[in-house]
Design an enzyme around this catalytic site. Structure first.
Site, PDB file in Angstrom:
ATOM      1  N   GLU A 113       0.831  -1.219   0.000  1.00  0.00           N
ATOM      2  CA  GLU A 113       0.000   0.000   0.000  1.00  0.00           C
ATOM      3  C   GLU A 113       0.857   1.257   0.000  1.00  0.00           C
ATOM      4  O   GLU A 113       0.522   2.245  -0.645  1.00  0.00           O
ATOM      5  CB  GLU A 113      -0.934  -0.013   1.222  1.00  0.00           C
TER       6      GLU A 113
ATOM      7  N   GLU B 164      -4.168  -9.224   3.908  1.00  0.00           N
ATOM      8  CA  GLU B 164      -4.844  -8.882   5.172  1.00  0.00           C
ATOM      9  C   GLU B 164      -6.030  -9.781   5.471  1.00  0.00           C
ATOM     10  O   GLU B 164      -6.348 -10.045   6.638  1.00  0.00           O
ATOM     11  CB  GLU B 164      -5.311  -7.424   5.145  1.00  0.00           C
TER      12      GLU B 164
HETATM   13  C1  3H9 Z   1      -1.325  -4.745   7.238  1.00  0.00           C
HETATM   14  O1  3H9 Z   1      -0.352  -4.426   6.619  1.00  0.00           O
HETATM   15  C2  3H9 Z   1      -2.519  -3.867   7.484  1.00  0.00           C
HETATM   16  C3  3H9 Z   1      -2.637  -2.667   6.609  1.00  0.00           C
HETATM   17  O2  3H9 Z   1      -3.301  -2.925   5.384  1.00  0.00           O
HETATM   18  C4  3H9 Z   1      -3.534  -1.698   7.367  1.00  0.00           C
HETATM   19  C5  3H9 Z   1      -2.976  -0.343   7.471  1.00  0.00           C
HETATM   20  C6  3H9 Z   1      -3.838   0.633   8.243  1.00  0.00           C
HETATM   21  N1  3H9 Z   1       4.335  -7.991  11.450  1.00  0.00           N
HETATM   22  O3  3H9 Z   1       6.645 -16.052   8.273  1.00  0.00           O
HETATM   23  P1  3H9 Z   1       8.032 -16.023   8.741  1.00  0.00           P
HETATM   24  C7  3H9 Z   1       7.443 -12.032  11.651  1.00  0.00           C
HETATM   25  S1  3H9 Z   1      -1.490  -6.264   7.956  1.00  0.00           S
HETATM   26  C8  3H9 Z   1       5.027  -8.475  12.479  1.00  0.00           C
HETATM   27  O4  3H9 Z   1       8.495 -17.133   9.605  1.00  0.00           O
HETATM   28  P2  3H9 Z   1       8.924 -16.283   6.022  1.00  0.00           P
HETATM   29  C9  3H9 Z   1       6.951 -13.425  11.973  1.00  0.00           C
HETATM   30  O5  3H9 Z   1       6.076 -13.427  13.058  1.00  0.00           O
HETATM   31  C10 3H9 Z   1      -0.018  -7.112   7.549  1.00  0.00           C
HETATM   32  N2  3H9 Z   1       5.788  -9.585  12.380  1.00  0.00           N
HETATM   33  O6  3H9 Z   1       9.078 -15.856   7.540  1.00  0.00           O
HETATM   34  C11 3H9 Z   1       8.266 -14.119  12.277  1.00  0.00           C
HETATM   35  O7  3H9 Z   1       8.643 -13.731  13.573  1.00  0.00           O
HETATM   36  P3  3H9 Z   1       9.425 -14.728  14.549  1.00  0.00           P
HETATM   37  C12 3H9 Z   1      -0.078  -7.640   6.168  1.00  0.00           C
HETATM   38  C13 3H9 Z   1       5.853 -10.188  11.205  1.00  0.00           C
HETATM   39  O8  3H9 Z   1      10.191 -15.871   5.384  1.00  0.00           O
HETATM   40  C14 3H9 Z   1       9.238 -13.471  11.298  1.00  0.00           C
HETATM   41  O9  3H9 Z   1       8.636 -12.230  10.929  1.00  0.00           O
HETATM   42  N3  3H9 Z   1       1.075  -8.477   5.937  1.00  0.00           N
HETATM   43  C15 3H9 Z   1       5.146  -9.726  10.094  1.00  0.00           C
HETATM   44  O10 3H9 Z   1       8.476 -17.698   5.932  1.00  0.00           O
HETATM   45  C16 3H9 Z   1       9.493 -14.288  10.074  1.00  0.00           C
HETATM   46  O11 3H9 Z   1       8.242 -14.645   9.490  1.00  0.00           O
HETATM   47  C17 3H9 Z   1       1.029  -9.805   6.102  1.00  0.00           C
HETATM   48  O12 3H9 Z   1       0.023 -10.379   6.419  1.00  0.00           O
HETATM   49  C18 3H9 Z   1       4.364  -8.558  10.246  1.00  0.00           C
HETATM   50  N4  3H9 Z   1       3.679  -8.020   9.230  1.00  0.00           N
HETATM   51  O13 3H9 Z   1       7.747 -15.405   5.457  1.00  0.00           O
HETATM   52  C19 3H9 Z   1       2.329 -10.537   5.833  1.00  0.00           C
HETATM   53  N5  3H9 Z   1       5.364 -10.561   9.061  1.00  0.00           N
HETATM   54  O14 3H9 Z   1      10.738 -14.990  13.904  1.00  0.00           O
HETATM   55  C20 3H9 Z   1       2.575 -11.522   6.923  1.00  0.00           C
HETATM   56  C21 3H9 Z   1       6.214 -11.498   9.514  1.00  0.00           C
HETATM   57  O15 3H9 Z   1       9.496 -13.994  15.823  1.00  0.00           O
HETATM   58  N6  3H9 Z   1       3.864 -12.171   6.821  1.00  0.00           N
HETATM   59  N7  3H9 Z   1       6.517 -11.283  10.806  1.00  0.00           N
HETATM   60  O16 3H9 Z   1       8.556 -15.946  14.628  1.00  0.00           O
HETATM   61  C22 3H9 Z   1       4.091 -13.194   5.957  1.00  0.00           C
HETATM   62  O17 3H9 Z   1       3.275 -13.577   5.161  1.00  0.00           O
HETATM   63  C23 3H9 Z   1       5.423 -13.870   6.060  1.00  0.00           C
HETATM   64  O18 3H9 Z   1       5.956 -13.616   7.325  1.00  0.00           O
HETATM   65  C24 3H9 Z   1       6.463 -13.400   5.009  1.00  0.00           C
HETATM   66  C25 3H9 Z   1       7.856 -14.027   5.351  1.00  0.00           C
HETATM   67  C26 3H9 Z   1       6.020 -13.871   3.622  1.00  0.00           C
HETATM   68  C27 3H9 Z   1       6.615 -11.927   5.037  1.00  0.00           C
END
Ligand code: 3H9
Length: 701
Positions: A109, A129
């Site tokens: 975004e 999301e």
């Molecule tokens: C948003 O953006 C809302 C907006 O639209 C609204 C605005 C007003 N935050 O998955 P992994 C951590 S909502 C905090 O094992 P990978 C995860 O917990 C967000 N932490 O790695 C883990 O921590 P730990 C929309 C996050 O390489 C570590 O990073 N975004 C976040 O297999 C590694 O993660 C999503 O929904 C985060 N946003 O995959 C994306 N993301 O080591 C969500 C990750 O302590 N994330 N962590 O356990 C993912 O899909 C995957 O983590 C990603 C990496 C593909 C990024």
């Protein structure tokens, strides 16, 4: 010279181009500090007279994984995403977003408020999301709809899927993709923009793309997903926002999005789905005691048994790029198994979920063999023969004789004793359970069961391998049925007792579906087939305590040759694939009740759901207390991803915690007093009810 803001955003200059780098490992999530740092660094760039353009990039080969998910539900502080977007959109200097790794959620975004986007060829972009029970409220629903039109916006935002850079380029989400180093390419791109004075385009002001919309698509998509979205809030709100983007001006559209986001934020589904997000990641971590172990390299793999499970497992491995040998005892069985695999791939190609080239490449990695000797070079062998202990032990004896030293020997049993299987070999440290769920090439859950003697190295190897093949691992200890099937047994048992006491299969199924399960327990049994579990029950009859309550309903149904959908009759009768309530079954159940001297009376849907869920939770508490599961949230991951527990309710243990464990304990005690021994409260539940706390958090490492 590099300046750093809030310790997570760097600012430097490359001649007339400013480079703003987000550096917040592991995934550059946009928390308070990142947003504040970005605001300072961007303001610095826009105010610096020598700067003509800005490149916005992430460190560590990643752009931004979105807003920091831990913030949801708490107070929202400091600089908002919309402040950053306003800063960029009001600036007269062009910004180029340089996307590597991923740009997700708020990350994408932010990039959508930037006039130019270039992406590494390996990057993934998306607005996921919806998986958190939320919607892209950083203007995502409004900007994406204006940029790509409502159909593409609906597809991308409702699925939450990650687009490849190639697809993003094709759709016009990025201006260019590069296979070379990203920063130099972005700098060059920025210089070209400056030299050509390319006009700055603000998506939010674009209105031309959304004219000529057929508003019927919004009604149609709601209708099409009626049953899939039952109980959910976010998908409906997403449709509402995209529709608003087509009907309203940008300011009003953003207002609709803001309000819709707040509704999602306050809905119980958001808390449940955020709980699952972190639960899935915790479940994938190695226990502290195994953390020092080094995973062994896995290059070649093999599967024993080309049945439905064996074939599916082979597909899962081949899809992830592994060479797989699949062993059968006869050419005939092997041919049948490989035919099934080929036909599965053909179906995926027809459905459009796989390309012909990808399917061909995966198929070419699967090689049928008939001789155990051929498995000698495999680093990992997964046995998937029939669920029969003697057969499994015999298989492992043969495997022990041919497998190379250090090979991991895994069994895909869904209930059996891993130690007894490991005991058939001279290397129990290398033996482990890998419980795949059917269809194994589709279902992401993988229950990993460590036996008493399984080595740390073996555990570390399969946990990391699970991630390699795109599975979601949950580690359990050896116990009859492990986590999933142990709870399933109780879930089924309680459903059967409810039948005897006055309910019908269709009432129970409807109540469970209304709670959110995609399918009720009896429909599920009919689909899976009733004969195999009948055989298992016959075998297990000798171990059953005769004083335990036992429902003969399932046996009586099987005695009539009704084995479910495949015989056209089971708990239901089938008109094609449509399940129809059958008076014959109602009569059969009434007769069982009469034979057992149970007076039937009406049971409310509420009692059905409470009894089934409470029984599951009590068993979950036993499993947790015995150390079979590492943490309550692991049980939730198993139930949501393996057994259809509604994701938006967070799993049975999360459901229980929301009810209050003291209340759940009280309910268990009530049922214990009414129904006796099978409702014995789990000691852990009693203890936690007493202390007034939630489930222990388990290992965090
Ligand atoms: C948003 O953006 C809302 C907006 O639209 C609204 C605005 C007003 N935050 O998955 P992994 C951590 S909502 C905090 O094992 P990978 C995860 O917990 C967000 N932490 O790695 C883990 O921590 P730990 C929309 C996050 O390489 C570590 O990073 N975004 C976040 O297999 C590694 O993660 C999503 O929904 C985060 N946003 O995959 C994306 N993301 O080591 C969500 C990750 O302590 N994330 N962590 O356990 C993912 O899909 C995957 O983590 C990603 C990496 C593909 C990024």
């Amino acid at each position: 010279m590099t300046e750093t803001f809030e310790a997570v955003v760097h600012y430097s200059q490359n001649d007339e181009i400013a480079v703003v780098t987000i550096d917040a490992p592991p995934v550059n999530a946009m928390g308070v500090a990142v947003r504040a740092g970005l605001h300072k660094a961007l303001s610095r760039a826009f105010a610096e007279p020598s700067v003509k353009a800005v490149v916005l990039i992430g460190a560590n080969d990643k752009f931004i994984a979105g807003i920091d998910i831990k913030e949801f539900g708490g107070p929202r502080n400091g600089v908002k995403l919309s402040d950053l977007q306003a800063l960029i959109e009001q600036a007269d200097k062009p910004v180029v977003a340089a996307i590597d790794g991923f740009a997700l959620g708020g990350g994408l975004e932010l990039a959508l408020a930037v006039p130019f986007r270039i992406s590494a060829a390996r990057a993934r972009l998306g607005l996921p999301e919806v998986n958190l029970g939320l919607l892209p409220a950083g203007g995502g629903t409004q900007r994406l709809t204006r940029l790509l039109g409502p159909e593409a916006a609906l597809d991308i935002i409702l699925s939450g899927r990650h687009l490849t850079a190639e697809e993003a380029l094709r759709k016009g989400l990025v201006d260019r993709t590069v296979a070379t180093a990203l920063l130099p390419a972005a700098l060059e791109f920025a210089r070209t923009v400056v030299a050509a004075s390319t006009p700055i385009r603000k998506i939010i002001e674009l209105t031309d793309k959304v004219s000529g919309v057929d508003f019927e698509i919004f009604t149609a998509i709601r209708k099409k997903n009626e049953s899939k979205w039952r109980g959910m809030v976010a998908p409906y709100k997403i449709v509402e926002c995209i529709e608003a983007a087509c009907r309203l001006g940008p300011r009003e559209g953003l207002e609709v999005e803001r309000n819709a986001f707040q509704v999602c934020l306050d809905a119980p589904a958001r808390a449940a789905q955020v709980h699952l997000f972190f639960a899935e990641r915790k479940a994938a971590k190695l226990p502290a005691g195994d953390a020092a172990a080094r995973p062994r390299p896995i290059k070649s793999t093999a599967v024993i048994g080309a049945g439905t499970m064996g074939g599916g497992i082979a597909m899962a491995l081949a899809n992830a790029g592994y060479e797989v040998k699949i062993l059968e005892i006869s050419q005939d069985a092997l041919d049948r198994g490989l035919d099934r695999v080929r036909s599965n791939y053909a179906t995926s190609v027809t459905r459009g979920s796989t390309s012909q080239a990808t399917a061909d490449a995966a198929l070419a990695r699967i090689k049928g063999v008939l001789d155990y000797g051929a498995l000698g070079d495999a680093d990992l062998v997964i046995e998937a023969v029939f669920e029969d202990m003697a057969l499994k032990q015999e298989t492992f004896r043969k495997l022990d004789a041919v497998a190379k030293p250090g090979a991991i020997l895994a069994t895909n049993t869904s209930t059996m004793d891993i130690d007894a299987i490991a005991g058939a070999t001279n290397r129990p440290g290398d033996v482990i359970g890998l419980h795949f769920f059917s269809p194994a090439h589709v279902m992401r859950l993988l229950e990993i069961i460590r036996g008493t003697k399984t080595s740390s190295e073996t555990v570390a190897t399969v946990m990391s391998f699970a991630k390699e093949i795109g599975k979601m691992p949950v580690l359990a200890r050896n116990s009859d049925g492990f986590i999933g099937n142990r709870i399933l047994k109780v879930y089924g048992r309680e459903s059967e007792f409810l039948l005897e006491e006055g309910a019908t299969p269709w009432q129970i199924d409807k109540a469970l579906q209304a709670f959110g399960f995609p399918m009720g327990v009896f429909l599920m049994r009919d689909l899976a087939g009733l004969d195999v579990s009948w055989r298992v029950r016959q075998y297990r009859a000798r171990f059953r305590d005769p004083n335990d309550r036992y429902s003969p309903v399932a046996d009586r149904i099987c005695e009539l040759g009704r084995f479910g959908q495949k015989t056209g009759k089971g708990y239901y009768r089938y008109d094609g694939r449509t399940a129809v309530p059958d008076p014959e079954i109602e009569a059969l159940i009434e007769k069982v009740s009469a034979d057992l001297g149970i007076g039937r009376k009406p049971i409310s849907d509420d009692e059905i759901v409470t009894r089934i869920l409470t029984a599951m939770v009590n068993e979950g508490a036993f499993i947790l207390g015995e150390g079979v599961a590492r943490r309550a949230s692991d049980i939730d991951v198993v139930y949501v991803h393996g057994y259809g527990f509604p994701k938006y309710r967070g799993g049975p243990m999360f459901w229980a915690e929301n009810q209050g464990l003291a209340k759940v304990y009280e309910t268990v005690q009530g049922f214990h007093a009414r129904f006796g021994k099978l409702w014995r409260p789990a000691p852990l539940l009693a203890e936690l009810a007493d202390s007034g706390s939630g489930w222990p958090t388990g290992e965090e490492s």
